[in-house]
Write a protein that holds these residues in place. Sequence first.
Motif, PDB file in Angstrom:
ATOM      1  N   SER A 142       1.111  -1.691   8.872  1.00 22.94           N
ATOM      2  CA  SER A 142       1.904  -2.533   7.971  1.00 22.94           C
ATOM      3  C   SER A 142       3.286  -2.833   8.549  1.00 22.94           C
ATOM      4  CB  SER A 142       2.035  -1.860   6.603  1.00 22.94           C
ATOM      5  OG  SER A 142       2.846  -0.691   6.667  1.00 22.94           O
ATOM      6  N   CYS A 147       3.133 -10.319   6.652  1.00 27.14           N
ATOM      7  CA  CYS A 147       2.718 -10.471   5.251  1.00 27.14           C
ATOM      8  C   CYS A 147       1.333  -9.876   5.082  1.00 27.14           C
ATOM      9  CB  CYS A 147       2.707 -11.948   4.851  1.00 27.14           C
ATOM     10  SG  CYS A 147       2.179 -12.235   3.144  1.00 27.14           S
ATOM     11  N   LEU A 148       1.177  -9.013   4.093  1.00 27.33           N
ATOM     12  CA  LEU A 148      -0.124  -8.426   3.766  1.00 27.33           C
ATOM     13  C   LEU A 148      -0.585  -9.031   2.451  1.00 27.33           C
ATOM     14  CD1 LEU A 148      -1.023  -4.690   4.225  1.00 27.33           C
ATOM     15  CD2 LEU A 148      -2.186  -6.171   2.602  1.00 27.33           C
ATOM     16  N   THR A 150      -3.426  -9.263  -0.533  1.00 22.04           N
ATOM     17  CA  THR A 150      -4.532  -8.567  -1.200  1.00 22.04           C
ATOM     18  C   THR A 150      -5.221  -9.522  -2.162  1.00 22.04           C
ATOM     19  OG1 THR A 150      -3.162  -7.763  -3.024  1.00 22.04           O
ATOM     20  CG2 THR A 150      -3.280  -6.381  -1.045  1.00 22.04           C
ATOM     21  N   ASP A 155      -5.853  -2.987  -5.023  1.00 19.73           N
ATOM     22  CA  ASP A 155      -5.282  -2.994  -3.675  1.00 19.73           C
ATOM     23  C   ASP A 155      -3.814  -3.410  -3.699  1.00 19.73           C
ATOM     24  OD1 ASP A 155      -7.597  -2.135  -2.508  1.00 19.73           O
ATOM     25  OD2 ASP A 155      -8.191  -4.082  -1.705  1.00 19.73           O
ATOM     26  N   TYR A 156      -3.484  -4.375  -4.543  1.00 20.02           N
ATOM     27  CA  TYR A 156      -2.092  -4.834  -4.636  1.00 20.02           C
ATOM     28  C   TYR A 156      -1.182  -3.698  -5.082  1.00 20.02           C
ATOM     29  CZ  TYR A 156       2.036  -7.417  -6.136  1.00 20.02           C
ATOM     30  OH  TYR A 156       3.333  -7.857  -6.313  1.00 20.02           O
ATOM     31  N   VAL A 159      -0.803  -1.077  -2.230  1.00 19.05           N
ATOM     32  CA  VAL A 159       0.115  -1.531  -1.180  1.00 19.05           C
ATOM     33  C   VAL A 159       1.550  -1.495  -1.675  1.00 19.05           C
ATOM     34  CG1 VAL A 159       0.805  -3.506   0.228  1.00 19.05           C
ATOM     35  CG2 VAL A 159      -1.612  -2.960  -0.029  1.00 19.05           C
ATOM     36  N   LYS A 160       1.754  -1.946  -2.891  1.00 22.38           N
ATOM     37  CA  LYS A 160       3.102  -2.020  -3.451  1.00 22.38           C
ATOM     38  C   LYS A 160       3.740  -0.641  -3.563  1.00 22.38           C
ATOM     39  CE  LYS A 160       5.535  -4.398  -7.207  1.00 22.38           C
ATOM     40  NZ  LYS A 160       5.368  -5.160  -8.470  1.00 22.38           N
ATOM     41  N   LYS A 164       5.602   0.311   1.702  1.00 27.40           N
ATOM     42  CA  LYS A 164       6.815  -0.375   1.269  1.00 27.40           C
ATOM     43  C   LYS A 164       7.518  -1.154   2.378  1.00 27.40           C
ATOM     44  CE  LYS A 164       7.479   2.960  -2.440  1.00 27.40           C
ATOM     45  NZ  LYS A 164       8.341   3.972  -3.090  1.00 27.40           N
ATOM     46  N   ASN A 167       5.865  -7.283   3.416  1.00 27.46           N
ATOM     47  CA  ASN A 167       5.861  -8.294   2.367  1.00 27.46           C
ATOM     48  C   ASN A 167       4.442  -8.391   1.803  1.00 27.46           C
ATOM     49  OD1 ASN A 167       8.605  -9.156   2.635  1.00 27.46           O
ATOM     50  ND2 ASN A 167       8.024 -10.198   4.531  1.00 27.46           N
ATOM     51  N   ILE A 168       4.340  -8.359   0.493  1.00 27.85           N
ATOM     52  CA  ILE A 168       3.038  -8.277  -0.164  1.00 27.85           C
ATOM     53  C   ILE A 168       2.827  -9.497  -1.053  1.00 27.85           C
ATOM     54  CG2 ILE A 168       1.538  -6.841  -1.583  1.00 27.85           C
ATOM     55  CD1 ILE A 168       3.791  -4.641  -1.144  1.00 27.85           C
ATOM     56  N   ASN A 169       1.618 -10.049  -0.978  1.00 27.48           N
ATOM     57  CA  ASN A 169       1.211 -11.106  -1.890  1.00 27.48           C
ATOM     58  C   ASN A 169      -0.193 -10.803  -2.394  1.00 27.48           C
ATOM     59  OD1 ASN A 169       3.100 -13.733  -1.941  1.00 27.48           O
ATOM     60  ND2 ASN A 169       3.233 -12.783   0.067  1.00 27.48           N
TER      61      ASN A 169
END
Length: 377
Positions: A142, A147-148, A150, A155-156, A159-160, A164, A167-169
């Motif tokens: 990561s 950008c990762l 999900t 999964d979101y 990851v969140k 840490k 960047n998560i979407n």
Amino acid sequence: MKKVLFVATVVKKHINVFHLPYLKWFKENGYETHVCARNDFDDPDELSIPFCDKYYDLPFERSPLKTKNINIYKQLKKIIKSNSYDLIHCHTPMGGVLTRLAAKSSRKNGTKVLYTAHGFHFFKGAPLRNWLLYYPIEKWLSKHTDCLITINREDYQTVKSKLKTVNINMVNGVGIDCSKFIPQTSETKVKIRREYGYSEQDFILIYAGELSYRKHQDLLIKAVSHLSNKIPNIKLLLIGEGDLLAQYKQQVTDLGLKEKVKFLGFRKDVSNLMLIADVSVSSSRQEGLPVNVMEAMATGLPLVVTDCRGNRDLVIDGENGFVVGIDDVDNFALSVEKLFFSDNTRYLFGRASLNMVETYSLSKVIEEMKGIYSKYI
């Protein structure tokens, strides 16, 4: 000209199924599009990837323990270095691992790397070994991901809370083409059944998925065996290929279900087959966000699914289907039986599926992905 690279394990069963709309979008926006994946066509000469300017045939192995993947990593690194990509979008576990490793140096020169997780191997209820092996790898990778992305809530949240540094979407899956998968009508159902050789009296269950331990079709076969006396005209249509085909066929033979369970293999007419079904079923042990369930929802079918990640995102127990335990054959069979004896419940669940599926339409997911891409190009 700007360049974009898409990487996944295979072409036919992944790139061509899920990513052509995005290759098309990049081409329309002036990008040269490249693809790295294994040629998994039965006849390699039939390989075709629309909207792809340059293709690299890399024989990815799905297992992280295969030494062939070392050579794949070296080839990827060379390809990435020589092309100076503006953006790389990688998919599938091994595609994601090897690409992000190979792109480490290029990121220092401005290449942006996105990874879509179609379902982490570490999840609630996963074996401890999955957490010990896959979670540390993803946590380290990561740091080398811009950008990762999900595709399900579990999964979101994982990851969140745990990764840490990235960047998560979250997007609503890969998108379902609601112009291809259309609501079922009684007239169409009867007409197409005749074309396929099924009668109006047949009670048809349908499941599209790889014949594998993960997809767990043995549960469905057992459920049909439980129901064969109560629902004499029950039929289970299993679409897909896989390593467990022979095992599942033997199970069907042993249970005397050859006339009730049909193995249809790889099909290009899934949308038509959905139109002849009464109920869509899913027996998966784990999912990302299952396309087969979304296809059934777009057709307006009621659902009976196992209680796993991904299935839970799409099916609300008692609203558009029934959700049962992963190994609970009795309750799975009971749920199918309830739908058989209640036309009204099937109708209400089907209407609910149609109302819910718009959120997962291809047009909406494309817009979500355009918004993400625009941040990195």
